[in-house]
Design an enzyme around this catalytic site. Sequence first.
Site, PDB file in Angstrom:
ATOM      1  N   GLY A 265      45.778  30.805  38.830  1.00 52.12           N
ATOM      2  CA  GLY A 265      44.386  31.097  38.511  1.00 52.12           C
ATOM      3  C   GLY A 265      43.509  31.128  39.746  1.00 52.12           C
ATOM      4  O   GLY A 265      42.601  31.966  39.868  1.00 52.12           O
ATOM      5  N   ASP A 266      43.768  30.223  40.685  1.00 52.00           N
ATOM      6  CA  ASP A 266      43.003  30.201  41.933  1.00 52.00           C
ATOM      7  C   ASP A 266      43.321  31.437  42.775  1.00 52.00           C
ATOM      8  O   ASP A 266      42.432  31.985  43.435  1.00 52.00           O
ATOM      9  CB  ASP A 266      43.316  28.932  42.721  1.00 52.00           C
ATOM     10  N   ALA A 267      44.577  31.859  42.750  1.00 55.57           N
ATOM     11  CA  ALA A 267      44.954  33.091  43.454  1.00 55.57           C
ATOM     12  C   ALA A 267      44.210  34.281  42.866  1.00 55.57           C
ATOM     13  O   ALA A 267      43.758  35.176  43.596  1.00 55.57           O
ATOM     14  CB  ALA A 267      46.466  33.298  43.382  1.00 55.57           C
TER      15      ALA A 267
END
Length: 325
Positions: A265-267
């Site tokens: 999700g952060d990517a």
Amino acid sequence: MSHDVLVAGETLIDWVPERAGPLEDVAGFERRPGGAPANVAVALARLEGQPLFWTRVGADPFGRYLERVLENNGLPIRFVERDPGAKTTLAFVTHDETGERAFTFYRDGTADTRLEPDRIDDETLADCEWVHAGGVTLSSGSSRAATLDLLERAAAAGCTVSFDPNLRPALWPNVGTFASVVGDALAHVDVCLATAAELEALGFSGDSAAEIARATIDHGPPHTVFVTRGSDGAVGVASDDAPWPADVVDHPGFDVAAVDTTGAGDAFVAGAIAALRDDQEPADAVAFANAVAATATTAKGAMAALPTRDAVAPLLEAERSHRRS
């Protein structure tokens, strides 16, 4: 060197279990650097940017380790604060048999809860085009006021402001408080990146991810909302108020041999920011962000697996070739 993106938020230690099961049954853990904003900042650096990163760690061995990790990943440490009076946050991650994660935090008065307002000077904000923050630092301590202050000042300075609610139920025993505090944050946000469950916890509803995104935009003020759906890709909705074309995009994601979904999700967040800053339209931005997220799942470790543009390129080229055929 110009730094036109500022990321703000927590850096912590994730303790990842050697096997699935409840915390009390797991004997061994692997230490990994973590914190959603830290992952976003490192991901942006891998995608050939060099963002500023504002965070706070303890003056302890874990804090020194995290400082070294951030610096080794190409991040300037100008705004990496070392707190002499607090420890670094620890998060123990557990997985059930379906792969669902749960977090147990050791975060009572730790360094990332002690960010203070006005630590980012006006000159720095004037030089930034984009400011991104996450919801964990809103959950407790002086970091709540510091994060809200940063978002308000960034918006006033004309920065594009993006935000990831990153709901962690263990840090928000009262969902009503989460909705109220994050609602205050959204008052300064241009681009919101979230799951459907997070937006529903904020009071936005609909029969599909696109409808939930539209409800969020209609409430305002975000003009663009990305709703992530894990392996099913993501939906992006941009209104007429956005500086890029208004659109509704539904991208199914990419079929990859996933090894570890931690940090995907952060990517995605980093990919979306990088694409929009490159003046890509929403459809291309969602595709690029999905490709960054998918590639990040093909190796272990949230930070270690974050890809470069070259690593992402084959997925995008394969998609373009499929469309041409």
